[in-house]
Design a protein around this motif. Structure first.
Motif, short mmCIF file in Angstrom:
data_model
loop_
_atom_site.label_atom_id
_atom_site.label_comp_id
_atom_site.label_asym_id
_atom_site.label_seq_id
_atom_site.Cartn_x
_atom_site.Cartn_y
_atom_site.Cartn_z
N ARG A 237 -5.50 -1.29 1.65
CA ARG A 237 -4.71 -0.07 1.84
C ARG A 237 -3.40 -0.16 1.08
N ALA A 238 -2.79 -1.35 1.09
CA ALA A 238 -1.51 -1.52 0.38
C ALA A 238 -1.68 -1.37 -1.12
N ARG B 198 -6.02 -4.36 5.25
CA ARG B 198 -4.63 -3.93 5.10
C ARG B 198 -4.17 -4.11 3.65
N THR B 199 -4.59 -5.23 3.03
CA THR B 199 -4.27 -5.43 1.61
C THR B 199 -4.85 -4.30 0.78
N PHE C 267 -7.51 -8.35 5.04
CA PHE C 267 -7.78 -7.90 3.67
C PHE C 267 -7.98 -6.39 3.60
#
Lengths: 561, 328
Positions: free
Chosen positions: B231-232, B228-229, B226
């Motif tokens: 950051r995305a 990484r999410t 999450f």
């Protein structure tokens, strides 16, 4: 003449490498492709081919150590080497991404409405109230039922499919020009999978987004995308229109992948035909050669359906205690497996198929019913009796990474069961370990190596060797190939068939993948909501499903293909 | 609101479950103390230099020490049932009064020390996690190691030398200026001045623990999907660190802090001695030396109650921090 719009994503000669202890690892080598607005492009390949690295490179989400060469043009602008601040502005607004695991991709401690609102407010000046209103509209756009109530739900209160919808809502919140979907449905059940892909397809057309679908599943590609890029070891093998994938693929690797993948509509069966295996040869000059290897079908005696069954389960009930009261995971299930037979057990997640297999192995207690193994009711066995029976029934697990002790060598893993079951002579144990390794196609020197030194497919071979080393008559395979790539899947399935032939095994084969079950099973049992809804032999269950649920399952898969 | 009702229900259940636990602890403690040689009469006699057989007998009679052990236990439990912790032979005061004198100061000192430790520890740990592997992380790691390994009394002495002796900013011991009764805010400030040094030297050890735990927990959370999410989504690094990484890392930290709160109460003898702070730790220590079992039993009972209360609070805090844990 129609003028083609400029591509929203244009990858030109991309090289990507990660520095490591033993020198650089090249993840992507000279990759070029583009995605036009509103176009759906698939990036296809097996694990380690560089498809996910490419996706993360487009979002610039790779670790700082990654080294780039070439260009990634997003909406006309090369993003390689842009300052962090501009990259942040780009993420979520020009390009957005959804990930494979909807279970872990949302923060478990924040409400989903807040997580969507957070994405909105990262790119726009919005009041909290306005952001929430927009979040609600987005949830409705991704067709979450009862969206107003769900806005304040936490991720764990939603199903896997709903979570993936929330991820999609979050991704489209910034009206991105490009949506990257990295294996968006791999962790979901077949019926949910179709719905999510349908949604992505509709949103792509509604919003005119480019869609980059990253997947290992060739069947999805032909239905949901227009262009396919096939990758192996970081290179593009070929690019072709999706409609031509199954009919007109030129590259031997693509054809190998197609040949090795099992499809429901091909009606393959292990008694008639072996699965072709892709052989990849890494030449000394760093080139690769691909070939498809066809094998002779195994000569198997038909199962002895009339003799005494190896396993007979009668009216089995398994309940779990939960905070909300008892939960019935297996409800009044009966089944039998004849000697030499493979019984396929199909069902979606939560249908109770894994619990059933554990109850058969006596790993969870049964509350009612009988488990008769080779004529003995083992339901009340314990201690020595249970150990004696377990020697004769073994299990192969789904996750070849988690089910092997990382600190034990392969030799220790395989000798463990022998020692437990009182094979006291060390030389005898050694001999049987080497013999078993040979049977599952692993070199003898594997004995002294640790599990992490092996690939996923090799680890599954170790798992199978561990199960078979005691010469069982029944092997319970719980999703043994669902964590594996297509090419490895066909190798493992072929291996299971070979071992069945030489060791006269019966299998209980559990899977959510209908095509795999169709291939490997003599008879099939379908489970839903803890009950068996249908049971038939492998010839009739696919052509003449009687139960609505079986029909729905088959349709969901057939539509993909 | 159903949420509040659930919380009340869970607290009530904890209270009910605490009763048998506490009785068990009292009985166990009672017998453990009986194993120690000597009693209060021996110590009193020893301190006065000499005593006759008759005086000893009279002393024991007075404090109820001449009864059989089981009768003494019955008497103690009977007292407890009437909310009496008994009488201290040594101080000549009811135990409840003795503890009552020391408790507010001790609780204040503990809460302050734990508060400082949590605040500083989490900030340092976050800095370490953000710069993991780089210079700030290395320097702070060494500092944490020093705090962790240097004994509390030495840190206490050094703080006294620096801030009281050389700089003269803060008093070197006690709990308030003696002989004057300062009213209002100035009085509070006076008390606070006496608390700074003991609270700091008590806190430093825990700062090290929390800093290291925060660092480890944040690095663990950082590798989750999450993040990484987040950051995305295009969030800023600050927002990711605070809302996603630190927020999730707080869950293991609260567990540990709850355990420490209970153990701090009895574990501050050294710091209390260095700063001549009139706390429960010293009272307990003196009660052991004087074989004043009533006082000791009272303190042990109190600290077991505090541990139970701290656990209940941590449980509630956890359900608030992690919605996956439901209040039942």
């Amino acid at each position: 003449m129609i003028q083609t719009p400029p591509p929203v994503l244009d990858v030109r000669n991309l090289w990507l490498s990660f520095p490591g202890h033993g020198g650089d690892t090249t993840a992507v080598a000279g990759l070029s492709f583009s995605v036009r607005p509103g176009q759906a492009v698939a990036l296809v390949g097996e694990s380690g081919c560089g498809k996910s690295s490419t996706a993360l490179a487009i979002m610039q989400l790779l670790p700082d150590t990654a080294r780039f060469a070439g260009e990634i043009r997003l909406d006309g602008r090369n993003i390689v080497g842009l300052p962090r601040k501009e990259l942040r502005a780009m993420r979520g607004s020009t390009a957005a991404m959804i990930f494979q695991e909807p279970m872990t991709s949302l923060n478990p401690v924040h409400r989903i409405g807040d997580q969507i609102a957070e994405a909105l407010r990262a790119h726009e000046q919005l009041s909290y109230k306005a952001a929430r209103a927009r979040a609600l509209a987005l949830l409705e756009q991704v067709r979450i039922p009862d969206a107003a109530r769900r806005l304040d739900a936490y991720p764990h209160q939603l199903s896997g499919g709903q979570r993936q919808r929330v991820m999609i809502a979050m991704a489209i919140s910034g009206r991105p020009k490009l949506l990257i979907a990295d294996e968006p449905t791999t962790a979901l059940d077949a019926t949910i999978q179709a719905q999510i892909l349908q949604l992505l397809d509709e949103l792509r057309q509604e919003l005119g987004m480019g869609l980059l679908l990253i997947t290992h599943d060739l069947a999805l590609v032909s239905r949901w995308t227009e262009d396919v890029v096939v990758m192996h070891h970081g290179e593009k093998m070929e690019q072709l229109p999706a409609v031509d994938l199954f009919s007109n693929a030129h590259h031997p690797y693509t054809r190998g992948l197609i040949g090795a993948s099992i499809r429901l509509d091909r009606s393959q069966h292990y008694r008639k035909r072996r699965l072709p295996e892709i052989r990849v040869v890494h030449n000394p000059d760093d080139t690769y050669a691909f070939s498809l290897e066809q094998r002779e079908p195994a000569r198997l005696a038909p199962p002895l359906l009339d003799s005494h069954p190896v396993l007979a389960v009668k009216n089995l009930v398994v309940r779990y205690d939960t905070p909300r009261g008892p939960f019935t995971a297996v409800d009044d299930v009966s089944l039998r497996i004849a000697p030499g037979e493979t019984l396929g057990l199909v069902g979606e997640s939560g249908s109770g198929k894994s619990t059933l297999s554990k109850a058969v192995m006596r790993l969870v207690p049964a509350h009612e019913g009988r488990i008769v193994f080779k004529g003995e009711d083992i339901g009340a066995f314990s201690g020595k009796d249970l150990r004696r029976v377990r020697r004769d029934m073994q299990m192969v697990f789904q996750d070849p990474y988690g089910s092997l002790n990382p600190r034990h060598t392969v030799g220790e893993i395989l000798e463990g069961p022998l020692a437990v079951h009182e094979v006291d002579d060390a030389r005898e144990r050694r001999k049987r370990v080497l013999d078993m390794l040979d049977r599952v196609g692993l070199p003898a020197r594997s004995v002294n190596r640790l599990p992490h030194e092996f690939s996923g497919g090799q680890r599954q071979r170790i798992g199978i060797a561990r199960a078979l080393i005691l010469n069982p008559s029944l092997v319970v395979c719980d999703e043994p190939v669902s964590a594996l790539d297509v090419s490895v899947q066909s190798q493992i399935l072929n291996l299971l068939v070979e071992l069945k032939e030489s060791l006269n095994l019966s299998y209980l084969f559990i899977s959510h993948d209908l095509a795999v079950v169709q291939y490997i099973s003599d008879r099939v049992v379908v489970m839903k909501d803890a009950k068996v809804v249908e049971e038939n032999d492998h010839l009739h269950i696919w052509t003449n499903p009687r139960h609505d649920y079986t029909r729905a399952l088959i349709n969901a898969v057939a539509r993909e293909q | 609101m159903s949420g509040l009702r659930k919380v009340a229900g869970s607290l009530r259940r904890t209270a009910v479950q605490a009763v048998p636990t506490v009785i068990g602890i009292v009985i166990l403690n009672f017998f453990l103390l009986q194993l120690a040689p000597g009693d209060a009469a021996d110590v009193l006699a020893g301190e006065s230099g000499a005593a006759t057989e008759e005086t000893m007998h009279a002393l024991r009679e007075q404090f109820g020490l001449n009864h059989p052990v089981l009768v003494q236990l019955y008497n103690y439990l009977n007292g407890l049932a009437h909310f009496s912790l008994g009488f201290s032979p040594r101080y000549g005061l009811p135990v409840a009064e003795l503890i009552g004198q020391r408790l507010p100061g001790t609780l204040l000192l503990m809460s302050l020390a734990l508060g400082i430790a949590l605040l500083v520890g989490i900030v340092l740990g976050s800095v370490m996690a953000i710069f993991a592997g780089r210079l700030p992380d290395r320097v702070l790691s060494i500092l944490a190691l020093v705090f962790y390994s240097v004994p509390g009394f030495w840190i206490g002495l050094m703080l006294i030398i620096l801030f009281s002796v050389h700089l003269g900013w803060l008093p070197s011991g006690g709990a308030g200026t003696i002989g004057v009764d300062i009213p209002g805010f100035a009085g509070l400030l006076d008390k606070a001045r006496y608390m700074v040094l003991p609270a700091t030297s008590l806190a430093l050890f825990y700062v090290a623990i929390y800093a290291r735990l925060t660092r480890a927990a944040m690095l663990e959370v950082k590798s989750q999907d999450f993040v990484r999410t987040a950051r995305a989504k295009g969030l800023s690094p600050t927002s990711i660190t605070i809302h996603h990484v630190l927020r999730n890392a707080l869950i293991p930290i609260t567990t540990l802090a709850g355990m420490h709160f209970g153990s701090m109460l009895g574990g501050a003898v050294v710091v209390e001695t260095v700063y001549s702070w009139p706390g429960l730790g010293r009272l307990a220590y003196e009660a052991v030396m004087g074989r004043d079992y009533n006082v000791l039993l009272g303190i042990l009972l109190l600290s077991s109650l505090l541990v139970i209360a701290a656990n209940a609070i941590v449980d509630l805090l956890q359900t608030f921090l992690d919605p996956r844990i439901g209040v039942r």
